[in-house]
Write a protein that holds these residues in place. Structure first.
Motif, PDB file in Angstrom:
ATOM      1  N   ASP A  54       0.814  -1.217   0.000  1.00  0.00           N
ATOM      2  CA  ASP A  54       0.000   0.000   0.000  1.00  0.00           C
ATOM      3  C   ASP A  54       0.848   1.268   0.000  1.00  0.00           C
ATOM      4  O   ASP A  54       0.327   2.364  -0.242  1.00  0.00           O
ATOM      5  CB  ASP A  54      -0.933   0.019   1.210  1.00  0.00           C
ATOM      6  N   LEU A  55       2.139   1.141   0.276  1.00  0.00           N
ATOM      7  CA  LEU A  55       3.031   2.301   0.238  1.00  0.00           C
ATOM      8  C   LEU A  55       3.311   2.739  -1.205  1.00  0.00           C
ATOM      9  O   LEU A  55       3.906   3.795  -1.430  1.00  0.00           O
ATOM     10  CB  LEU A  55       4.350   1.964   0.947  1.00  0.00           C
ATOM     11  N   PHE A  56       2.890   1.914  -2.173  1.00  0.00           N
ATOM     12  CA  PHE A  56       3.031   2.215  -3.598  1.00  0.00           C
ATOM     13  C   PHE A  56       1.629   2.281  -4.217  1.00  0.00           C
ATOM     14  O   PHE A  56       1.144   1.276  -4.741  1.00  0.00           O
ATOM     15  CB  PHE A  56       3.833   1.128  -4.319  1.00  0.00           C
ATOM     16  N   GLY A 123      15.988   1.236  -2.493  1.00  0.00           N
ATOM     17  CA  GLY A 123      16.035   2.698  -2.510  1.00  0.00           C
ATOM     18  C   GLY A 123      14.720   3.420  -2.353  1.00  0.00           C
ATOM     19  O   GLY A 123      14.681   4.564  -1.885  1.00  0.00           O
ATOM     20  N   ALA A 124      13.609   2.785  -2.726  1.00  0.00           N
ATOM     21  CA  ALA A 124      12.326   3.478  -2.708  1.00  0.00           C
ATOM     22  C   ALA A 124      11.793   3.734  -1.298  1.00  0.00           C
ATOM     23  O   ALA A 124      10.868   4.534  -1.119  1.00  0.00           O
ATOM     24  CB  ALA A 124      11.287   2.689  -3.510  1.00  0.00           C
ATOM     25  N   LYS A 125      12.385   3.082  -0.310  1.00  0.00           N
ATOM     26  CA  LYS A 125      11.956   3.314   1.073  1.00  0.00           C
ATOM     27  C   LYS A 125      12.093   4.787   1.445  1.00  0.00           C
ATOM     28  O   LYS A 125      11.292   5.322   2.233  1.00  0.00           O
ATOM     29  CB  LYS A 125      12.784   2.446   2.023  1.00  0.00           C
ATOM     30  N   SER A 126      13.073   5.471   0.877  1.00  0.00           N
ATOM     31  CA  SER A 126      13.325   6.872   1.225  1.00  0.00           C
ATOM     32  C   SER A 126      12.522   7.847   0.359  1.00  0.00           C
ATOM     33  O   SER A 126      12.588   9.060   0.567  1.00  0.00           O
ATOM     34  CB  SER A 126      14.815   7.191   1.083  1.00  0.00           C
ATOM     35  N   TRP A 127      11.775   7.334  -0.607  1.00  0.00           N
ATOM     36  CA  TRP A 127      11.008   8.205  -1.493  1.00  0.00           C
ATOM     37  C   TRP A 127       9.745   8.727  -0.823  1.00  0.00           C
ATOM     38  O   TRP A 127       9.262   8.152   0.156  1.00  0.00           O
ATOM     39  CB  TRP A 127      10.580   7.447  -2.749  1.00  0.00           C
ATOM     40  N   THR A 128       9.173   9.767  -1.434  1.00  0.00           N
ATOM     41  CA  THR A 128       7.847  10.223  -1.032  1.00  0.00           C
ATOM     42  C   THR A 128       6.810   9.257  -1.584  1.00  0.00           C
ATOM     43  O   THR A 128       7.082   8.503  -2.538  1.00  0.00           O
ATOM     44  CB  THR A 128       7.554  11.621  -1.588  1.00  0.00           C
ATOM     45  N   GLN A 134       4.359   7.181  -8.776  1.00  0.00           N
ATOM     46  CA  GLN A 134       4.849   7.328 -10.149  1.00  0.00           C
ATOM     47  C   GLN A 134       5.560   6.048 -10.603  1.00  0.00           C
ATOM     48  O   GLN A 134       5.374   5.580 -11.733  1.00  0.00           O
ATOM     49  CB  GLN A 134       5.805   8.508 -10.236  1.00  0.00           C
ATOM     50  N   PHE A 135       6.360   5.470  -9.719  1.00  0.00           N
ATOM     51  CA  PHE A 135       7.090   4.244 -10.042  1.00  0.00           C
ATOM     52  C   PHE A 135       6.126   3.088 -10.300  1.00  0.00           C
ATOM     53  O   PHE A 135       6.302   2.319 -11.261  1.00  0.00           O
ATOM     54  CB  PHE A 135       8.024   3.889  -8.878  1.00  0.00           C
ATOM     55  N   ALA A 136       5.119   2.953  -9.463  1.00  0.00           N
ATOM     56  CA  ALA A 136       4.191   1.819  -9.554  1.00  0.00           C
ATOM     57  C   ALA A 136       3.274   1.899 -10.767  1.00  0.00           C
ATOM     58  O   ALA A 136       2.649   0.898 -11.142  1.00  0.00           O
ATOM     59  CB  ALA A 136       3.350   1.739  -8.280  1.00  0.00           C
ATOM     60  N   ASN A 137       3.203   3.064 -11.398  1.00  0.00           N
ATOM     61  CA  ASN A 137       2.322   3.261 -12.552  1.00  0.00           C
ATOM     62  C   ASN A 137       3.098   3.796 -13.757  1.00  0.00           C
ATOM     63  O   ASN A 137       2.542   4.481 -14.614  1.00  0.00           O
ATOM     64  CB  ASN A 137       1.199   4.232 -12.186  1.00  0.00           C
ATOM     65  N   ASP A 138       4.379   3.462 -13.833  1.00  0.00           N
ATOM     66  CA  ASP A 138       5.277   4.019 -14.847  1.00  0.00           C
ATOM     67  C   ASP A 138       4.993   3.423 -16.229  1.00  0.00           C
ATOM     68  O   ASP A 138       5.352   2.283 -16.517  1.00  0.00           O
ATOM     69  CB  ASP A 138       6.731   3.759 -14.441  1.00  0.00           C
TER      70      ASP A 138
END
Length: 204
Positions: A54-56, A123-128, A134-138
């Motif tokens: 759910d974080l993505f 690395g995505a742990k530190s993202w907003t 954006q990454f999950a729907n790229d």
């Protein structure tokens, strides 16, 4: 779980009617992928247990009533017909991971080339949350693929050192796509992951 026999027959049928293999945008050349791979940061994989899907936020609305999943199904399928809610009612999809062909959208999963958990750890742990969305729907890079559902489930959150697509003929494209996503999003790789990707790129 789909039967091996059914999958094989459908794959054979797909070959007869020449259903095209989907090619998401942004797949680099093999030489570019090698350069990108060698520039990635190599770090150990450390799972601290904080990942949550759910974080993505995924399958967001892309256009009208169409979400990211429906957009990819329309992009990757042949003769896709969708209802007023954008959900496909008919079409044909060829899964590049295993070569099987399907005529029901329910048999297709949209795979994140670089799984969400792998991204979190690398690395995505530190993202907003916005960046993770954006990454999950790229749709701009080769991150989202229409594939046979149980093949996607067998992959899970594994990196190429632990899982490769059933079709070895797809290793080259798979590795180029994985590297491109990791490179663009500045995600790290493990040494085992780099070794596996190098071997896969050598098949190009």
């Amino acid at each position: 779980m789909k039967s091996v026999i059914l999958g094989g027959l459908l794959a054979l049928a797909g070959n007869v009617i020449a259903i095209p293999v989907p090619t998401p945008p942004g797949i680099p050349s093999a030489s570019t992928a090698v350069t990108q791979l060698n520039s990635l940061t190599v770090k150990a994989y450390v799972d601290d247990g904080t990942y949550n899907r759910d974080l993505f936020p995924h399958w967001i609305t892309i256009s009208g009533q169409c979400n990211a999943r429906e957009t990819v199904l329309a992009r990757d399928g042949t003769s896709v017909v969708a209802g007023s809610n954008c959900a496909p009612t008919s079409g044909t999809w060829k899964s590049p991971y295993d070569g099987a062909t399907w005529t029901q959208a329910s048999d297709i999963d949209i795979d994140h080339m670089v799984p969400l958990k792998n991204a979190w750890v690398s690395g995505a742990k530190s993202w907003t949350t916005s960046k993770r969305q954006q990454f999950a729907n790229d749709l701009t890079r080769p991150q989202l693929w229409s594939v046979t559902d149980n093949v996607n489930q067998s992959k899970g959150d594994k990196s190429p050192d632990a899982w490769k697509p059933p079709l070895s003929s797809f290793y080259c494209t798979y590795a180029k796509s994985w590297v491109q996503v990791k490179y663009y999003w500045a995600l790290s790789i493990t040494s085992a992951e780099k070794s596996a990707l190098t071997s896969m790129l050598n098949t190009c």
